[in-house]
Design a protein around this motif. Sequence first.
Motif, mmCIF file in Angstrom:
data_model
loop_
_atom_site.group_PDB
_atom_site.id
_atom_site.type_symbol
_atom_site.label_atom_id
_atom_site.label_comp_id
_atom_site.label_asym_id
_atom_site.label_seq_id
_atom_site.Cartn_x
_atom_site.Cartn_y
_atom_site.Cartn_z
ATOM 1 N N ARG A 317 30.438 45.988 33.687
ATOM 2 C CA ARG A 317 31.385 46.036 32.560
ATOM 3 C C ARG A 317 31.739 47.479 32.210
ATOM 4 O O ARG A 317 32.885 47.789 31.866
ATOM 5 C CB ARG A 317 30.772 45.348 31.340
ATOM 6 N N PHE A 320 34.825 49.481 33.507
ATOM 7 C CA PHE A 320 36.185 49.293 33.001
ATOM 8 C C PHE A 320 36.557 50.351 31.954
ATOM 9 O O PHE A 320 37.716 50.427 31.557
ATOM 10 C CB PHE A 320 36.333 47.899 32.379
ATOM 11 N N GLY A 362 41.580 45.318 41.914
ATOM 12 C CA GLY A 362 40.661 44.237 41.544
ATOM 13 C C GLY A 362 39.219 44.489 41.947
ATOM 14 O O GLY A 362 38.380 43.586 41.853
ATOM 15 N N ARG A 363 38.892 45.733 42.344
ATOM 16 C CA ARG A 363 37.525 46.025 42.798
ATOM 17 C C ARG A 363 36.514 45.846 41.666
ATOM 18 O O ARG A 363 35.451 45.253 41.852
ATOM 19 C CB ARG A 363 37.473 47.435 43.356
ATOM 20 N N ARG A 364 36.818 46.362 40.475
ATOM 21 C CA ARG A 364 35.865 46.257 39.370
ATOM 22 C C ARG A 364 35.703 44.809 38.912
ATOM 23 O O ARG A 364 34.599 44.374 38.563
ATOM 24 C CB ARG A 364 36.339 47.125 38.204
ATOM 25 N N THR A 365 36.791 44.062 38.921
ATOM 26 C CA THR A 365 36.698 42.649 38.547
ATOM 27 C C THR A 365 35.820 41.886 39.522
ATOM 28 O O THR A 365 34.995 41.051 39.131
ATOM 29 C CB THR A 365 38.102 42.026 38.510
ATOM 30 N N ALA A 366 35.984 42.200 40.815
ATOM 31 C CA ALA A 366 35.156 41.549 41.827
ATOM 32 C C ALA A 366 33.687 41.931 41.662
ATOM 33 O O ALA A 366 32.783 41.093 41.820
ATOM 34 C CB ALA A 366 35.643 41.936 43.225
ATOM 35 N N LEU A 368 32.208 42.698 38.868
ATOM 36 C CA LEU A 368 31.687 41.987 37.701
ATOM 37 C C LEU A 368 31.382 40.532 38.057
ATOM 38 O O LEU A 368 30.343 39.991 37.656
ATOM 39 C CB LEU A 368 32.689 42.062 36.550
ATOM 40 N N LYS A 369 32.290 39.897 38.810
ATOM 41 C CA LYS A 369 32.019 38.514 39.232
ATOM 42 C C LYS A 369 30.774 38.446 40.098
ATOM 43 O O LYS A 369 29.953 37.523 39.979
ATOM 44 C CB LYS A 369 33.227 37.972 40.004
ATOM 45 N N ASN A 372 27.670 38.696 37.901
ATOM 46 C CA ASN A 372 27.399 37.419 37.219
ATOM 47 C C ASN A 372 26.805 36.397 38.178
ATOM 48 O O ASN A 372 25.882 35.654 37.822
ATOM 49 C CB ASN A 372 28.679 36.877 36.586
#
Length: 486
Positions: A317, A320, A362-366, A368-369, A372
């Motif tokens: 997180r 970001f 979308g690297r940071r979103t990936a 984070l997923k 999780n």
Amino acid sequence: MFNVRASLVRKSVVIAVASALTACSTLPHYSQPQTAVPDHFASTPQASAGWTLASPADAQSRGPWWTLYGDDELNKLEAQVDVSNQTVAKAVAQLEAARAMVDYQRAGYAPTVTAGTSAQRFRTSQNIVHRGLAGHTVPDFSVGVAASWEPDLFGRVKDATVNARDNAQASEADLQSVRLAVAADLATDYFDLHSLDRQKKLLDDTVTAYAAALRILQQQLNDGAIDASAVAQAQTQLESTRTQDSDIDVQRAQLQHAIATLIGQPASSFSLSPKVETIALPQIPAGVPSQLLERRPDIAAAERRVAAANAQIGQARAAFYPNLTLSATAGLESTFFAPWLTASSLFWSLGSQIAGTLFDGGRRTAALKGANAQYDGTVADYRQTVLVAFQQVEDNLSSLDTLANEADSQQRATTAADLSLKLTSNRFQAGAVNYLDVVTAQTIALSNERTAEQIDARRIDASVRLLKALGGGWDRASLTDARATD
């Protein structure tokens, strides 16, 4: 002018410190995963002979669990595990590496300071216009100090430190799991070895008795009192028993070699003297199932890895948010040595930079997923570890209960076989039966005596496995906080 600059510097520092103190935290709230815990173990309502029912037993010593067996030789062997066992040594090294990572991540709170000096000569091309040093050779001597600091505005350093701390605690619990496993293996091998000693004594005594009986039969054959078949049967029985006796030596040697490896000694230079004394089963309170969550190091390690995965989400997180960097440099620079240490040679700079990623595909979103998903996986690992722990305790409680009944039945069978052998031998002496009946009775009696000893050995092994399944008296309260970071 200097006062104005100093005032600006002070204001910048105050703003930076205030921002750090009021920083947003990206670390998710963590609580230990919930698992279904029964009120009591299924096997405890009917306690085995020689065992106590479940009780908290919080006042009991949490010292070395193997001392419950009261065997000084075993105690001495177990003391060598921490010193010489190489599997334990590796786990210790892994723990030290994990603790070093905590220090590494915690260092992110501090500024980075560098210092250096340089001496160089350079010449600018004479053909470059509008440059005052064109065509000149210029020496340059400098010495300076630079510092940079990134305030942990959004918990990036904190999350990384918490992650490292939780992993260090997991490594500490892993070390205890390794110690527990090695100690249990050593105890099992030790008890099995001395069970073979008791079986070998039984076979040695039996071989002596069979040899004496064969000599009597051979004399009777010479006197014409019996035929050669009885001698052949006695000879067959004697050699078969000698074969079993020799096989005991092979098994014992292998267990002795295994013990040598567990205590870190070469197998060729280690030996244990035979011991035929029986081992009494200790009383082992199983406790209540909820205590298992505190007294199994593998459960503690799995739970700490869940906490570390939670901190990993915080790190993902934090990516970001932008980074703020404060920097400062100061030093002396001069073309000649003579004025190098004068005030006019001083140079300095102060600055700050704030930067963040606007687009990364979308690297940071990936990431984070992925964090999780990794957290969900560690939760599943934790719950599976708890389930396996309950299973292992139930398995060994059940084994002990069943083996206690087997031991009682086998003792009755052994007594009956001994009586049968005595009566058959008397009838043979009276000429009522042939020697084959005696051989059969002797074989049955020997088999029952060995079976009784093997059941006793299995009960001791099951008690060791139960102690291991209960965590060996370990308690997660002994985990250090690795200089905890909250």
